[in-house]
Design a protein around this motif. Structure first.
Motif, PDB file in Angstrom:
ATOM      1  N   SER A 195       0.862  -1.184   0.000  1.00 34.33           N
ATOM      2  CA  SER A 195       0.000   0.000   0.000  1.00 34.33           C
ATOM      3  C   SER A 195       0.896   1.231   0.000  1.00 34.33           C
ATOM      4  O   SER A 195       1.561   1.515   0.999  1.00 34.33           O
ATOM      5  CB  SER A 195      -0.905  -0.003   1.240  1.00 34.33           C
ATOM      6  OG  SER A 195      -1.703   1.159   1.276  1.00 34.33           O
ATOM      7  N   PRO A 196       0.970   1.966  -1.117  1.00 35.52           N
ATOM      8  CA  PRO A 196       1.915   3.084  -1.210  1.00 35.52           C
ATOM      9  C   PRO A 196       1.562   4.247  -0.301  1.00 35.52           C
ATOM     10  O   PRO A 196       0.389   4.620  -0.172  1.00 35.52           O
ATOM     11  CB  PRO A 196       1.813   3.508  -2.683  1.00 35.52           C
ATOM     12  CG  PRO A 196       0.445   3.083  -3.101  1.00 35.52           C
ATOM     13  CD  PRO A 196       0.163   1.828  -2.340  1.00 35.52           C
ATOM     14  N   SER A 197       2.554   4.784   0.348  1.00 39.20           N
ATOM     15  CA  SER A 197       2.392   5.983   1.167  1.00 39.20           C
ATOM     16  C   SER A 197       3.751   6.655   1.281  1.00 39.20           C
ATOM     17  O   SER A 197       4.790   5.998   1.168  1.00 39.20           O
ATOM     18  CB  SER A 197       1.852   5.645   2.561  1.00 39.20           C
ATOM     19  OG  SER A 197       2.779   4.857   3.284  1.00 39.20           O
ATOM     20  N   LEU A 198       3.752   7.950   1.494  1.00 36.08           N
ATOM     21  CA  LEU A 198       5.013   8.681   1.595  1.00 36.08           C
ATOM     22  C   LEU A 198       4.828   9.912   2.465  1.00 36.08           C
ATOM     23  O   LEU A 198       3.898  10.689   2.264  1.00 36.08           O
ATOM     24  CB  LEU A 198       5.501   9.102   0.202  1.00 36.08           C
ATOM     25  CG  LEU A 198       6.897   9.714   0.117  1.00 36.08           C
ATOM     26  CD1 LEU A 198       7.951   8.695   0.539  1.00 36.08           C
ATOM     27  CD2 LEU A 198       7.187  10.196  -1.288  1.00 36.08           C
ATOM     28  N   LYS A 199       5.716  10.060   3.437  1.00 42.68           N
ATOM     29  CA  LYS A 199       5.661  11.209   4.346  1.00 42.68           C
ATOM     30  C   LYS A 199       6.951  12.008   4.207  1.00 42.68           C
ATOM     31  O   LYS A 199       8.049  11.441   4.212  1.00 42.68           O
ATOM     32  CB  LYS A 199       5.491  10.748   5.799  1.00 42.68           C
ATOM     33  CG  LYS A 199       5.409  11.897   6.799  1.00 42.68           C
ATOM     34  CD  LYS A 199       5.151  11.385   8.195  1.00 42.68           C
ATOM     35  CE  LYS A 199       5.126  12.517   9.211  1.00 42.68           C
ATOM     36  NZ  LYS A 199       4.099  13.524   8.920  1.00 42.68           N
TER      37      LYS A 199
END
Length: 205
Positions: free
Chosen positions: A123-127
């Motif tokens: 599940s792609p996510s980026l902070k």
């Protein structure tokens, strides 16, 4: 040096900014290597890269590779038999500025909507972290420490499968750290008080 060594040859210099995936040719989104933003796309899509040092408000001067190729051809024709050494800049920030936050948001949305095969069940996510120290702390706790534990388990159990997975994961972490350095460099050269937009041609060298 070029001006000195070119002799009587007609020469033009094309200076692109950050060269990204193609706009139309040979196919939309085409790249020939996993570098710079293409590398970010790949590792976010694979679920490995979830944190970056960066500022969502800085302008990323990104230009498609086919536009750069077209400009090289056009500059050669425009240069003709001129005796002067001309420099042509190829970028996007002056007419169509793209902020890093908008760029990354679009990337996450595309990966979520299309689910490339490389992602599997990720599940792609980026902070983005403005603070480098905070980023390093989070990266160590959430990425490096699990990798270290996996490596220790592999050695204790003498499992070749676990050792191979640990080695691959560590290799990907090293690559993701290198990508972070690119974004960190953008922060260091992007000053809020700077009156003009910056050309990031240095990243194409």
């Amino acid at each position: 040096m070029i001006k000195k060594e070119r002799g009587k040859m007609t020469v033009a210099i094309v200076r692109p900014t950050i060269v990204g995936a193609s706009y139309k040719e040979p196919a939309p989104g085409w790249v020939d290597a996993i570098t710079a933003l293409s590398g970010v796309h790949f590792f976010v899509g694979a679920g490995v890269l979830r944190e970056l040092v960066g500022n969502k408000n800085i302008v990323i001067d990104l230009v498609a590779v086919d536009i750069v190729a077209n400009m090289i051809i056009a500059s050669a024709a425009y240069q003709g038999d001129k005796k002067t050494l001309e420099i042509y800049h190829c970028g996007s920030s002056s007419r169509n500025p793209l902020k890093s936050g908008n760029c990354l948001h679009s990337m996450i949305k595309y990966l979520t909507d299309h689910k490339p095969k490389i992602m599997g069940n990720a599940s792609p996510s980026l902070k983005l972290f403005k603070n480098e120290t905070l980023y390093k702390a989070v990266f160590w706790i959430k990425r490096k420490f699990p990798a270290l534990v996996l490596e220790i388990i592999g050695k204790v159990l003498q499992s070749e499968t676990i050792n191979d997975k640990a080695a691959l994961y560590n290799k990907m972490l090293v690559r993701s750290s290198m990508l972070t350095e690119v974004f960190l460099s953008l922060i260091h050269i992007s000053e809020p008080t700077r009156p003009e937009r910056i050309s990031y041609a240095v990243f194409c060298l």
